[in-house]
Design a protein around this motif. Structure first.
Motif, PDB file in Angstrom:
ATOM      1  N   THR A   1       0.821  -1.212   0.000  1.00  0.00           N
ATOM      2  CA  THR A   1       0.000   0.000   0.000  1.00  0.00           C
ATOM      3  C   THR A   1       0.857   1.265   0.000  1.00  0.00           C
TER       4      THR A   1
ATOM      5  N   SER B   1      -7.731  -0.240  -6.773  1.00  0.00           N
ATOM      6  CA  SER B   1      -8.552   0.486  -5.805  1.00  0.00           C
ATOM      7  C   SER B   1      -9.609  -0.492  -5.298  1.00  0.00           C
ATOM      8  N   PRO B   2      -9.653  -0.719  -4.006  1.00  0.00           N
ATOM      9  CA  PRO B   2     -10.587  -1.720  -3.480  1.00  0.00           C
ATOM     10  C   PRO B   2     -12.043  -1.271  -3.598  1.00  0.00           C
ATOM     11  N   LYS B   3     -12.910  -2.246  -3.744  1.00  0.00           N
ATOM     12  CA  LYS B   3     -14.342  -1.954  -3.797  1.00  0.00           C
ATOM     13  C   LYS B   3     -14.873  -1.602  -2.407  1.00  0.00           C
ATOM     14  N   ASN B   4     -14.258  -2.213  -1.398  1.00  0.00           N
ATOM     15  CA  ASN B   4     -14.633  -1.936  -0.017  1.00  0.00           C
ATOM     16  C   ASN B   4     -13.853  -0.707   0.455  1.00  0.00           C
ATOM     17  N   LEU B   5     -14.528   0.349   0.817  1.00  0.00           N
ATOM     18  CA  LEU B   5     -13.869   1.598   1.207  1.00  0.00           C
ATOM     19  C   LEU B   5     -13.087   1.480   2.517  1.00  0.00           C
ATOM     20  N   LYS B   6     -13.268   0.394   3.249  1.00  0.00           N
ATOM     21  CA  LYS B   6     -12.499   0.172   4.472  1.00  0.00           C
ATOM     22  C   LYS B   6     -11.086  -0.330   4.172  1.00  0.00           C
ATOM     23  N   HIS B   7     -10.858  -0.775   2.947  1.00  0.00           N
ATOM     24  CA  HIS B   7      -9.548  -1.291   2.550  1.00  0.00           C
ATOM     25  C   HIS B   7      -8.745  -0.204   1.841  1.00  0.00           C
ATOM     26  N   ASN B   8      -7.436  -0.338   1.862  1.00  0.00           N
ATOM     27  CA  ASN B   8      -6.552   0.630   1.213  1.00  0.00           C
ATOM     28  C   ASN B   8      -6.287   0.249  -0.236  1.00  0.00           C
ATOM     29  N   GLU B   9      -5.993   1.242  -1.051  1.00  0.00           N
ATOM     30  CA  GLU B   9      -5.544   0.946  -2.402  1.00  0.00           C
ATOM     31  C   GLU B   9      -4.143   0.358  -2.315  1.00  0.00           C
TER      32      GLU B   9
END
Length: 79
Positions: free
Chosen positions: A42, A62-70
């Motif tokens: 990351t 870019s993750p679909k889940n906004l809780k995860h980092n790109e």
């Protein structure tokens, strides 16, 4: 010429964050063992450093889940 400390740092990145993949592929009756070294992180400056010395295409996700980092993936493949 690459500084020995830089090479050691790159080796440490690959050792700590990387992955070595070797697969067996049979082509026309002959076994082939292509290999891949990849580092996913990351922190993009690490990927940029690897790419500076061993340029390849960098994959950005870019993750679909906004809780995860790109994250970025540096992937070096050989035959």
């Amino acid at each position: 010429m690459v500084d020995k400390n830089t090479l050691a740092y790159i080796g440490a990145i690959i050792d700590g964050e990387g992955c070595l993949i070797i697969v067996k592929i049979n082509r026309r009756g002959k076994d082939n063992y292509p290999s891949t070294i990849q580092v996913t992180n990351t922190y993009k400056p690490i990927i940029d450093l690897l790419n500076e010395y061993y340029p390849v295409n960098i994959i950005h996700t870019s993750p679909k889940n906004l809780k995860h980092n790109e994250y970025w993936r540096w992937k070096l493949t050989g035959c």
